[in-house]
Design an enzyme around this catalytic site. Structure first.
Site, PDB file in Angstrom:
ATOM      1  N   CYS A 108     -47.020 -36.825 -48.291  1.00 54.21           N
ATOM      2  CA  CYS A 108     -46.344 -35.719 -48.967  1.00 54.21           C
ATOM      3  C   CYS A 108     -47.003 -35.401 -50.317  1.00 54.21           C
ATOM      4  O   CYS A 108     -48.099 -34.875 -50.355  1.00 54.21           O
ATOM      5  CB  CYS A 108     -44.857 -36.020 -49.097  1.00 54.21           C
ATOM      6  SG  CYS A 108     -43.832 -34.547 -49.338  1.00 54.21           S
ATOM      7  N   HIS A 161     -43.459 -37.039 -43.479  1.00 62.02           N
ATOM      8  CA  HIS A 161     -42.873 -38.348 -43.795  1.00 62.02           C
ATOM      9  C   HIS A 161     -42.876 -39.256 -42.568  1.00 62.02           C
ATOM     10  O   HIS A 161     -41.938 -39.221 -41.764  1.00 62.02           O
ATOM     11  CB  HIS A 161     -41.435 -38.172 -44.293  1.00 62.02           C
ATOM     12  CG  HIS A 161     -41.335 -37.556 -45.642  1.00 62.02           C
ATOM     13  ND1 HIS A 161     -41.061 -38.293 -46.776  1.00 62.02           N
ATOM     14  CD2 HIS A 161     -41.493 -36.278 -46.055  1.00 62.02           C
ATOM     15  CE1 HIS A 161     -41.046 -37.494 -47.830  1.00 62.02           C
ATOM     16  NE2 HIS A 161     -41.305 -36.269 -47.416  1.00 62.02           N
ATOM     17  N   GLU A 218     -42.304 -42.377 -42.508  1.00 59.18           N
ATOM     18  CA  GLU A 218     -41.270 -43.413 -42.607  1.00 59.18           C
ATOM     19  C   GLU A 218     -39.929 -42.910 -42.086  1.00 59.18           C
ATOM     20  O   GLU A 218     -39.172 -43.661 -41.503  1.00 59.18           O
ATOM     21  CB  GLU A 218     -41.136 -43.898 -44.046  1.00 59.18           C
ATOM     22  CG  GLU A 218     -40.287 -43.061 -44.963  1.00 59.18           C
ATOM     23  CD  GLU A 218     -40.869 -41.704 -45.329  1.00 59.18           C
ATOM     24  OE1 GLU A 218     -40.155 -40.902 -45.940  1.00 59.18           O
ATOM     25  OE2 GLU A 218     -42.052 -41.450 -45.015  1.00 59.18           O
TER      26      GLU A 218
END
Length: 409
Positions: free
Chosen positions: A274, A369, A371
């Protein structure tokens, strides 16, 4: 000044009538009239929309939303309440929160409080009972706008004065929130069992799922403030460096860009997500630019150009890196000293650059993202790639030590 009323709800007109009044005002003069939700008062910020159907608590606690008022496109929010386990950082970061229908009850065995109580505790001013579909269409057609949510005593100023407040606030372009969201002191996180290597993770607004993803792969994580110097970072002797997500304009993060160039000069493996992807782009010499309305949600399709796979990914960004999509490119900074770069991932909705890979260095990044605590998990393999880079660096160092010992003997 244009106005919009709350969506019709014939089943409970008396219930809505009893609620406290709130306004959401956009800089173009649009006024949405709804009900007060969360804390009371006035909050200003860039109004953006998120398309996630689930994971509202992960959205609220994402530091990348600092400085913004988030509009949820999903029509019913709050039904599972809130709990401490699902917080992705130490607090709620959104400036304001706008929903269509706020659940009155928390109907989940994991709930520790209602979402309304979470917003009140974090002093987040919200609004409910507005037409979020209409608001999202405005933001898609016009682009993200400055706005404000007002309730309680703040309404006494009158709509004209409130609109003036909205228009007087700074634009998101040129704004920096990194110092607001980063940690104050370094923290060391140890994995269970023996560590396979050490990561220097620079906190630009990191979510908890990122270090958890590294710890699960046996990586020791040194979580560092955004103001960390190159000298202090190198003193850790990391096997790789990670730059996190974060809020604001990457063009305002000159200090972190210089830190990243120092990392590249040290030939350390690097992974950025990001904001970290945008800073890598700047460190390599490319420009960044502001998207019209950004990508925010957990349902964004991205093409991995190396494998041809399409991944459904989680996004929260309003800026992007400006790199030609096709071919190899010599990184412009300092005569191309960082070598060749390719665009590794592309957003399929609008062809935005969603990933970079250096061909002459162990360096890669993505704009989304991987994660994704609230899901999806199509891109979690990228943390495996980071672990592989650590193993390769350690193996190379061990081989070099053996070769040196043999020469000395």
């Amino acid at each position: 000044m244009t106005t919009a009323t709350a969506p019709r709800d014939p089943a409970s007109p008396s219930r809505r009538a009893r609620r406290e009044r709130a306004l959401l005002i956009l800089e173009d003069g649009t006024v949405l009239r709804g009900s007060a939700y969360g804390a009371r008062g006035a909050r200003l910020g860039e109004v953006v929309f998120s398309t996630g159907m689930t994971g509202y608590q992960e959205t609220l606690s994402d530091p990348s939303y600092a400085g913004q008022i988030v509009v949820q496109t999903a029509p019913h929010i709050g039904n599972t309440g809130a709990n401490s386990e699902d917080m992705e950082s130490r607090t709620v970061w959104v400036r304001g929160y706008a929903v269509r229908e706020a659940s009155r009850l928390a109907s989940n065995f994991r709930a520790e409080q209602t979402l309304d109580e979470l917003l009140v505790g974090a002093d987040v001013v919200g609004i409910s009972d507005i037409d979020t579909r209409m608001l999202t269409r405005i933001l898609r057609e016009t682009g993200s706008l400055r706005g404000g949510i007002f309730s309680g005593d703040a309404l006494e100023a009158g709509e004209d004065a409130l609109l003036a407040q909205v228009r007087a606030q700074p634009e998101m372009s040129g704004s920096s929130f990194v110092d607001e969201v980063t940690i104050a002191q370094p923290i060391v996180l140890e994995p269970e069992g023996e560590a396979i290597g050490t990561i220097a993770a620079v906190d630009l607004g990191i979510k908890g799922a990122s270090p958890r993803s590294m710890l699960q792969r046996g990586l020791r994580v040194h979580l560092l403030p955004a103001s960390t110097s190159l000298e202090d970072l190198l003193a850790i002797q990391p096997d790789a460096v990670f730059f996190s997500n974060g809020p604001g304009d990457p063009a305002a993060a000159d200090a972190q860009v210089e830190l990243l160039r120092g990392v590249l000069d040290a030939d350390l493996p690097f992974f950025g997500i990001c904001f970290g992807n945008q800073l890598l782009g700047r460190a390599l010499g490319f420009d960044t630019y502001k998207l019209k309305f950004g990508h925010r949600g957990i349902n964004q399709p991205v093409l991995d150009r190396e494998t041809g796979k399409v991944e459904i990914t989680a996004h929260n960004h309003g800026f992007a890196v400006d790199v030609p999509l096709e071919g190899e490119h010599l990184a412009p900074h300092d005569g191309g000293r960082y070598g060749r770069v390719v665009v590794s991932h592309v957003g399929l909705n609008d062809d935005v650059v969603e990933g970079l890979r250096c061909l002459d260095r162990p360096v890669f990044s993505v704009q989304y993202h991987p994660e994704a605590a609230g899901g999806p998990h199509d891109a979690s393999y990228l943390f495996d790639r980071l672990a592989d880079l650590v193993r390769e660096r350690r193996a190379s160092a061990s081989a070099a030590d053996v070769q040196t010992s043999q020469k000395e003997s």
